[in-house]
Design an enzyme around this catalytic site. Structure first.
Site, short mmCIF file in Angstrom:
data_model
loop_
_atom_site.label_atom_id
_atom_site.label_comp_id
_atom_site.label_asym_id
_atom_site.label_seq_id
_atom_site.Cartn_x
_atom_site.Cartn_y
_atom_site.Cartn_z
N GLY A 158 48.14 35.04 49.50
CA GLY A 158 48.96 35.44 48.36
C GLY A 158 49.27 34.34 47.36
O GLY A 158 50.30 34.39 46.68
N SER A 159 48.35 33.38 47.21
CA SER A 159 48.64 32.31 46.24
C SER A 159 48.53 32.83 44.80
O SER A 159 49.24 32.35 43.91
CB SER A 159 47.73 31.09 46.46
OG SER A 159 46.40 31.37 46.13
N ASN A 160 47.67 33.81 44.54
CA ASN A 160 47.62 34.40 43.20
C ASN A 160 48.90 35.19 42.91
O ASN A 160 49.39 35.18 41.78
CB ASN A 160 46.39 35.28 43.03
CG ASN A 160 45.16 34.46 42.67
OD1 ASN A 160 45.04 33.98 41.55
ND2 ASN A 160 44.28 34.25 43.64
N GLU B 2 41.96 30.22 38.94
CA GLU B 2 42.49 31.59 39.12
C GLU B 2 43.99 31.63 38.81
O GLU B 2 44.47 32.55 38.14
CB GLU B 2 42.29 32.07 40.56
CG GLU B 2 40.85 32.32 40.93
CD GLU B 2 40.74 32.91 42.33
OE1 GLU B 2 41.44 33.88 42.65
OE2 GLU B 2 39.93 32.38 43.13
N HIS C 44 38.18 38.01 41.01
CA HIS C 44 37.09 37.63 41.91
C HIS C 44 36.70 36.17 41.61
O HIS C 44 36.57 35.80 40.44
CB HIS C 44 35.88 38.55 41.69
CG HIS C 44 34.77 38.29 42.65
ND1 HIS C 44 34.82 38.72 43.97
CD2 HIS C 44 33.62 37.61 42.52
CE1 HIS C 44 33.72 38.32 44.59
NE2 HIS C 44 32.97 37.65 43.74
N ASN D 230 41.31 43.55 39.31
CA ASN D 230 41.05 42.67 40.46
C ASN D 230 40.62 41.31 39.95
O ASN D 230 40.08 41.20 38.85
CB ASN D 230 39.93 43.29 41.31
CG ASN D 230 39.60 42.44 42.53
OD1 ASN D 230 40.50 41.91 43.19
ND2 ASN D 230 38.32 42.29 42.83
N ILE E 258 40.47 50.74 47.27
CA ILE E 258 41.59 51.55 46.80
C ILE E 258 41.15 53.02 46.86
O ILE E 258 40.05 53.36 46.39
CB ILE E 258 41.94 51.17 45.33
CG1 ILE E 258 42.29 49.68 45.22
CG2 ILE E 258 43.05 52.04 44.79
CD1 ILE E 258 43.56 49.28 45.90
N ASP F 152 33.90 45.08 43.45
CA ASP F 152 33.55 44.08 42.41
C ASP F 152 32.66 44.64 41.31
O ASP F 152 31.80 43.94 40.78
CB ASP F 152 32.84 42.87 43.05
CG ASP F 152 33.69 42.20 44.11
OD1 ASP F 152 34.92 42.21 43.97
OD2 ASP F 152 33.12 41.65 45.05
#
Ligand code: GRF
Length: 194
Positions: free
Chosen positions: A11-13, A178, A108, A106, A92, A149
């Site tokens: 969960g760093s983003n 990111e 990537h 999303n 999803i 993707d």
């Protein structure tokens, strides 16, 4: 903008998005964090911040319809307007994609359409980039459709590949990009939507 973040791990983003909201550079509120993985570190971060969390495990539901229905109920309950996937390792459900058309994105860690698709995640991506002898990789933000993707690309940010890179050093450089890029792109999208 009421935002849900979907994640499966670290969960760093998610944290980078939170930091951008705290700093006032992203006009949004994270109202819900969703995971398929009850042990995801990102869920603990959300709990510490007092953000609602929900875990949806497909095998706890009798059918895909029930699974999607429960997820949609939860999104409605929290008045979610936009979904940002940030290291979410599941598909999803189609009904959710339909309900949030052009409102699910999303991130990537490569320049799609290269180095994407099933099995292309985490260190596999960076290993493949190095093995292919690429001089440049990057970050892609795209709309989510029913194929991994695959959805329409919204924005890309280049990241150089150095001659002495290992998958680890490349992953680190890409992740730093990111963290800066995702909140910036979300901010632009939200300005357009509101
Ligand atoms: C990121 O590299 C993201 O691009 C990919 O999964 C990773 C998630 O990392 N989809 P984190 O959980 O945000 O730290």
């Amino acid at each position: 903008m009421n935002l849900a973040v979907y994640l499966s791990g670290r969960g760093s983003n998610f944290e980078a998005i939170l930091a951008a909201i705290d700093a006032g550079s992203l006009n949004a509120k994270i109202v819900l964090v969703v995971s398929n993985n009850p042990d995801a570190q990102g869920l603990r971060t959300a709990e510490r911040r007092g953000i609602a969390t929900a875990v949806f495990e497909r095998d706890k539901f009798a059918s895909g319809e029930e699974f999607a229905g429960a997820m949609l109920n939860k999104l409605n309950e929290h008045k979610v307007e936009f979904i940002a996937l940030a290291g979410y390792m599941r598909k999803i459900p189609p009904a959710v994609i339909r309900a949030y058309s052009k409102r699910i994105v999303n991130i990537h860690p490569a320049l799609l359409p290269k180095f994407g698709g099933k099995g292309m995640y985490g260190h596999f991506v960076h290993e493949a980039v190095i093995a292919a002898g690429e001089k440049e990789t990057g970050v892609t933000i795209h709309y989510v459709d029913e194929i991994y993707d695959h959805g329409v690309i919204i924005a890309q940010c280049p990241v150089p590949v150095m001659p002495d890179d290992t998958p680890e050093t490349l992953a680190q450089r890409t992740l730093a990009a990111e963290h800066k890029f995702y909140p910036e792109v979300l901010a632009k999208l939200f300005r357009r939507l509101k």
